[in-house]
Design a protein around this motif. Structure first.
Motif, PDB file in Angstrom:
ATOM      1  N   PRO A 324     -17.156  29.973  30.381  1.00  0.00           N
ATOM      2  CA  PRO A 324     -16.552  28.996  31.300  1.00  0.00           C
ATOM      3  C   PRO A 324     -15.694  29.679  32.358  1.00  0.00           C
ATOM      4  O   PRO A 324     -15.136  30.759  32.148  1.00  0.00           O
ATOM      5  CB  PRO A 324     -15.701  28.118  30.376  1.00  0.00           C
ATOM      6  CG  PRO A 324     -16.255  28.327  29.012  1.00  0.00           C
ATOM      7  CD  PRO A 324     -16.761  29.734  28.987  1.00  0.00           C
ATOM      8  N   ARG A 325     -15.565  29.022  33.477  1.00  0.00           N
ATOM      9  CA  ARG A 325     -14.825  29.582  34.605  1.00  0.00           C
ATOM     10  C   ARG A 325     -13.332  29.314  34.453  1.00  0.00           C
ATOM     11  O   ARG A 325     -12.920  28.263  33.975  1.00  0.00           O
ATOM     12  CB  ARG A 325     -15.327  28.976  35.908  1.00  0.00           C
ATOM     13  CG  ARG A 325     -14.676  29.570  37.143  1.00  0.00           C
ATOM     14  CD  ARG A 325     -15.228  28.970  38.411  1.00  0.00           C
ATOM     15  NE  ARG A 325     -14.622  29.553  39.583  1.00  0.00           N
ATOM     16  CZ  ARG A 325     -14.834  29.139  40.824  1.00  0.00           C
ATOM     17  NH1 ARG A 325     -15.657  28.134  41.043  1.00  0.00           N
ATOM     18  NH2 ARG A 325     -14.244  29.730  41.836  1.00  0.00           N
ATOM     19  N   ARG A 326     -12.523  30.293  34.879  1.00  0.00           N
ATOM     20  CA  ARG A 326     -11.070  30.169  34.928  1.00  0.00           C
ATOM     21  C   ARG A 326     -10.618  30.506  36.346  1.00  0.00           C
ATOM     22  O   ARG A 326     -10.723  31.655  36.789  1.00  0.00           O
ATOM     23  CB  ARG A 326     -10.397  31.120  33.933  1.00  0.00           C
ATOM     24  CG  ARG A 326     -10.892  30.949  32.483  1.00  0.00           C
ATOM     25  CD  ARG A 326     -10.397  29.632  31.907  1.00  0.00           C
ATOM     26  NE  ARG A 326     -10.706  29.485  30.486  1.00  0.00           N
ATOM     27  CZ  ARG A 326     -11.670  28.712  30.012  1.00  0.00           C
ATOM     28  NH1 ARG A 326     -12.428  28.009  30.862  1.00  0.00           N
ATOM     29  NH2 ARG A 326     -11.874  28.598  28.722  1.00  0.00           N
ATOM     30  N   ALA A 327     -10.103  29.515  37.081  1.00  0.00           N
ATOM     31  CA  ALA A 327      -9.668  29.720  38.469  1.00  0.00           C
ATOM     32  C   ALA A 327      -8.188  29.376  38.564  1.00  0.00           C
ATOM     33  O   ALA A 327      -7.750  28.325  38.085  1.00  0.00           O
ATOM     34  CB  ALA A 327     -10.479  28.852  39.429  1.00  0.00           C
ATOM     35  N   VAL A 328      -7.410  30.262  39.197  1.00  0.00           N
ATOM     36  CA  VAL A 328      -5.962  30.107  39.289  1.00  0.00           C
ATOM     37  C   VAL A 328      -5.536  30.301  40.735  1.00  0.00           C
ATOM     38  O   VAL A 328      -6.007  31.224  41.413  1.00  0.00           O
ATOM     39  CB  VAL A 328      -5.232  31.118  38.380  1.00  0.00           C
ATOM     40  CG1 VAL A 328      -3.724  30.996  38.541  1.00  0.00           C
ATOM     41  CG2 VAL A 328      -5.625  30.904  36.932  1.00  0.00           C
ATOM     42  N   SER A 329      -4.630  29.432  41.224  1.00  0.00           N
ATOM     43  CA  SER A 329      -4.093  29.555  42.571  1.00  0.00           C
ATOM     44  C   SER A 329      -2.599  29.259  42.541  1.00  0.00           C
ATOM     45  O   SER A 329      -2.173  28.202  42.053  1.00  0.00           O
ATOM     46  CB  SER A 329      -4.796  28.579  43.523  1.00  0.00           C
ATOM     47  OG  SER A 329      -4.214  28.606  44.808  1.00  0.00           O
ATOM     48  N   GLY A 330      -1.802  30.215  43.049  1.00  0.00           N
ATOM     49  CA  GLY A 330      -0.361  30.041  43.094  1.00  0.00           C
ATOM     50  C   GLY A 330       0.349  30.356  41.803  1.00  0.00           C
ATOM     51  O   GLY A 330       1.577  30.233  41.721  1.00  0.00           O
ATOM     52  N   LEU A 331      -0.376  30.755  40.752  1.00  0.00           N
ATOM     53  CA  LEU A 331       0.188  31.099  39.460  1.00  0.00           C
ATOM     54  C   LEU A 331      -0.259  32.502  39.068  1.00  0.00           C
ATOM     55  O   LEU A 331      -1.203  33.050  39.650  1.00  0.00           O
ATOM     56  CB  LEU A 331      -0.253  30.094  38.385  1.00  0.00           C
ATOM     57  CG  LEU A 331       0.182  28.637  38.581  1.00  0.00           C
ATOM     58  CD1 LEU A 331      -0.667  27.715  37.710  1.00  0.00           C
ATOM     59  CD2 LEU A 331       1.659  28.474  38.245  1.00  0.00           C
ATOM     60  N   ASP A 332       0.398  33.060  38.065  1.00  0.00           N
ATOM     61  CA  ASP A 332       0.019  34.364  37.542  1.00  0.00           C
ATOM     62  C   ASP A 332      -1.214  34.194  36.658  1.00  0.00           C
ATOM     63  O   ASP A 332      -1.164  33.515  35.621  1.00  0.00           O
ATOM     64  CB  ASP A 332       1.179  34.966  36.751  1.00  0.00           C
ATOM     65  CG  ASP A 332       0.907  36.406  36.331  1.00  0.00           C
ATOM     66  OD1 ASP A 332      -0.267  36.819  36.318  1.00  0.00           O
ATOM     67  OD2 ASP A 332       1.871  37.126  36.014  1.00  0.00           O
ATOM     68  N   GLY A 362       1.408  22.723  47.897  1.00  0.00           N
ATOM     69  CA  GLY A 362       2.373  22.962  48.960  1.00  0.00           C
ATOM     70  C   GLY A 362       2.578  24.415  49.320  1.00  0.00           C
ATOM     71  O   GLY A 362       3.535  24.751  50.008  1.00  0.00           O
ATOM     72  N   GLY A 363       1.704  25.315  48.837  1.00  0.00           N
ATOM     73  CA  GLY A 363       1.861  26.723  49.151  1.00  0.00           C
ATOM     74  C   GLY A 363       2.888  27.439  48.292  1.00  0.00           C
ATOM     75  O   GLY A 363       3.231  28.584  48.572  1.00  0.00           O
ATOM     76  N   MET A 364       3.380  26.802  47.253  1.00  0.00           N
ATOM     77  CA  MET A 364       4.395  27.409  46.387  1.00  0.00           C
ATOM     78  C   MET A 364       3.742  28.383  45.411  1.00  0.00           C
ATOM     79  O   MET A 364       2.630  28.158  44.934  1.00  0.00           O
ATOM     80  CB  MET A 364       5.137  26.315  45.614  1.00  0.00           C
ATOM     81  CG  MET A 364       6.351  26.799  44.861  1.00  0.00           C
ATOM     82  SD  MET A 364       7.197  25.429  44.038  1.00  0.00           S
ATOM     83  CE  MET A 364       8.697  26.245  43.539  1.00  0.00           C
ATOM     84  N   ARG A 365       4.461  29.473  45.112  1.00  0.00           N
ATOM     85  CA  ARG A 365       3.997  30.446  44.126  1.00  0.00           C
ATOM     86  C   ARG A 365       4.952  30.435  42.939  1.00  0.00           C
ATOM     87  O   ARG A 365       6.160  30.617  43.092  1.00  0.00           O
ATOM     88  CB  ARG A 365       3.928  31.844  44.721  1.00  0.00           C
ATOM     89  CG  ARG A 365       2.801  32.036  45.726  1.00  0.00           C
ATOM     90  CD  ARG A 365       2.605  33.507  46.064  1.00  0.00           C
ATOM     91  NE  ARG A 365       2.317  34.300  44.883  1.00  0.00           N
ATOM     92  CZ  ARG A 365       1.106  34.424  44.337  1.00  0.00           C
ATOM     93  NH1 ARG A 365       0.089  33.776  44.867  1.00  0.00           N
ATOM     94  NH2 ARG A 365       0.929  35.175  43.277  1.00  0.00           N
ATOM     95  N   LEU A 366       4.387  30.219  41.749  1.00  0.00           N
ATOM     96  CA  LEU A 366       5.162  30.205  40.513  1.00  0.00           C
ATOM     97  C   LEU A 366       4.682  31.355  39.642  1.00  0.00           C
ATOM     98  O   LEU A 366       3.619  31.268  39.015  1.00  0.00           O
ATOM     99  CB  LEU A 366       4.987  28.872  39.777  1.00  0.00           C
ATOM    100  CG  LEU A 366       5.541  27.627  40.454  1.00  0.00           C
ATOM    101  CD1 LEU A 366       5.157  26.374  39.675  1.00  0.00           C
ATOM    102  CD2 LEU A 366       7.050  27.719  40.574  1.00  0.00           C
ATOM    103  N   THR A 367       5.437  32.429  39.624  1.00  0.00           N
ATOM    104  CA  THR A 367       5.039  33.602  38.860  1.00  0.00           C
ATOM    105  C   THR A 367       5.982  33.908  37.705  1.00  0.00           C
ATOM    106  O   THR A 367       5.705  34.800  36.921  1.00  0.00           O
ATOM    107  CB  THR A 367       4.977  34.835  39.778  1.00  0.00           C
ATOM    108  OG1 THR A 367       6.241  35.018  40.420  1.00  0.00           O
ATOM    109  CG2 THR A 367       3.902  34.670  40.840  1.00  0.00           C
ATOM    110  N   GLU A 368       7.092  33.192  37.602  1.00  0.00           N
ATOM    111  CA  GLU A 368       8.030  33.474  36.517  1.00  0.00           C
ATOM    112  C   GLU A 368       7.578  32.773  35.238  1.00  0.00           C
ATOM    113  O   GLU A 368       6.894  31.741  35.277  1.00  0.00           O
ATOM    114  CB  GLU A 368       9.443  33.053  36.903  1.00  0.00           C
ATOM    115  CG  GLU A 368       9.626  31.595  37.234  1.00  0.00           C
ATOM    116  CD  GLU A 368      11.093  31.256  37.445  1.00  0.00           C
ATOM    117  OE1 GLU A 368      11.944  31.977  36.922  1.00  0.00           O
ATOM    118  OE2 GLU A 368      11.368  30.256  38.134  1.00  0.00           O
TER     119      GLU A 368
END
Length: 468
Positions: A324-332, A362-368
């Motif tokens: 299965p596919r795993r796609a992530v945007s804006g996250l780690d 909204g273009g936010m990046r959540l990496t913590e």
């Protein structure tokens, strides 16, 4: 006579070698080794030590030093003043770096306009990348035309210094330091030697005259400031201008600040008619929310000292593909993969036959790591096709054993969520609830968080009772 030796020193990292080489053995830079004269050796029989020199200015007690000239003056751009620590200090040098097209020139042109309008003083804008007509068109479009804002399209350092003597500004903007040329220095424009020489000259000008200098800096593909590492040591403040070309959101982050905190963040929106300060970025990320839908969860991230609410979205689609596919945007991506493994192994949420999509809006990046629990609940909500309770904010780091770990600044995050109208919080255990009116539910594990979230159970999934 004292012997004069030759030293070979890297202009990028100051590493010294015994002879010239093409590549610096310390930092790996090519063509950065330069020859310089070393200090003459002490003749035989000469007394040890150096001869003392009479200082031009005597040392004074710290309590007698006047600090008035180091007071910050507001630029008129509130979000930039927030990052700078209240404004620009006279005689300071600020380096603003960012990718091409992110809006550096637009921001600094607005700073020059607000400086002239607010303080009724002259500001000199020097551009070496564009013509004077191009800058005037931008100023007309953004409303940054002012009679005390002077413009010079020059790339020669000596000519720029001449403009400074004629105009006598209190604010100097140089766009950009990598396109300036110092005729008395070797190397090509934008090279290590040229950038260091230009920056050193402008820094000396700022310290000697009290003019505040704003420099625009290019970045490499890795996101670092182009040029020698000593460039960041020469200046007083280093700011990083970030933004996604597909979003209007722009952020200025403090990397180094000799006059204030280096972990503040300023938020802007870039439009066709200029750049606008965003005093409430949490509202910007959540303004589209009209209600809860399956696969969405709200969390609070700490960007420097600033709490920002952001929405995490998850979507699962049944598939017959073996992988299965795993796609992530804006996250780690790695943390999302870990959360998916914890859900399947520790909580019985089977995802082996689902494509999983996880993203922010909204273009936010959540990496913590504090967004881990929100990601877990958003994906589970999507699998069960059931929304979370409205008004709930979710915080917590997820461990491989399925436990929910504490996060830093939890009270400040909850205060921001309460300010924006959220009534319930799902957080790790151990919070001091004194002074909080928001309803707090504590979860010791991801399983207990799923039970407290209000999501319906499935027969294939087993849960333990939550500890509140």
């Amino acid at each position: 006579m004292a012997k004069v030796k030759s030293l070979f020193r890297c202009s990028a990292c100051s590493h010294e070698v015994a002879k010239w080489v093409g590549r610096c053995p310390a930092c790996g830079a090519w063509g950065a080794i330069e020859e310089s004269a070393a200090a003459p050796s002490t003749p035989a029989g000469a007394p040890a030590g150096r001869r003392a020199l009479l200082p031009s200015t005597a040392a004074a007690p710290l309590s007698m030093i006047d600090s008035q000239h180091t007071r910050a003056r507001p630029t008129g751009v509130s979000e930039l003043d927030r990052v700078l620590g209240g404004g620009i200090v006279a005689g300071s040098v600020v380096l603003l770096s960012g990718e091409p097209g992110v809006g550096k020139s637009t921001l600094l042109l607005e700073v020059a306009h607000q400086w002239a309008r607010r303080h009724d003083e002259r500001a000199l804008y020097v551009t070496a990348e564009e013509s004077a007509g191009q800058v005037r068109l931008r100023a007309d479009r953004t409303g940054a035309v002012h009679e005390r804002v002077y413009l010079a399209a020059e790339s020669d350092l000596a000519t720029v210094l001449g403009h400074v003597e004629q105009v006598r500004p209190t604010l100097l903007v140089v766009d950009s330091v990598q396109t300036m040329l110092a005729a008395d220095a070797d190397g090509v424009i934008g090279g290590v030697t040229q950038v260091r020489t230009v920056t050193a000259a402008l820094t000396s000008l700022a310290k000697a005259s009290g003019i505040a200098v704003l420099l625009v800096g290019h970045v490499t593909k890795d996101g670092n400031v182009a040029g020698p590492r000593t460039l960041e040591h020469l200046v007083d403040v280093v700011l990083q201008f970030e933004g996604d070309k597909h979003s209007t959101l722009r952020m200025v982050r403090g990397v180094k600040n000799r006059f204030g905190s280096a972990d503040e963040v300023g938020c802007f929106e870039l439009h066709e008619d200029g750049i606008v300060c965003v005093s409430d970025p949490s509202g910007l990320f959540l303004h589209h929310r009209t209600g809860t839908v399956p696969g969405t969860a709200v969390t609070v991230a700490m960007d420097g000292k600033r709490p920002l609410l952001g929405e995490v979205q998850g979507l699962t689609v049944h598939t017959q593909v073996p992988a299965p596919r795993r796609a992530v945007s804006g996250l780690d991506y790695n943390r999302v993969s870990m959360v998916l493994a914890v859900l399947q192994s520790r909580c019985g949420v089977y995802l082996g036959k689902h494509d999983v999509y996880a993203a922010t809006v909204g273009g936010m990046r959540l990496t913590e790591p504090s967004a881990d629990l929100a990601v877990a609940l958003a994906i589970t909500s999507a699998v069960r096709d059931a929304p979370l309770r409205e008004g709930m904010v979710i915080l917590g780091e997820v461990g491989l054993a399925g436990e929910v770990r504490p996060v830093t600044g939890l009270r400040r995050r909850l205060a921001e969520a309460e300010r924006l109208g959220f009534t319930e919080a799902l957080v790790p255990p151990g919070l001091d609830r004194t002074g909080l009116s928001i309803t707090v539910r504590e979860a010791v594990s991801v399983r207990s968080a799923l039970a407290l979230s209000g999501l319906p159970k499935r027969s294939a999934e087993s849960y333990v009772e939550a500890v509140d």
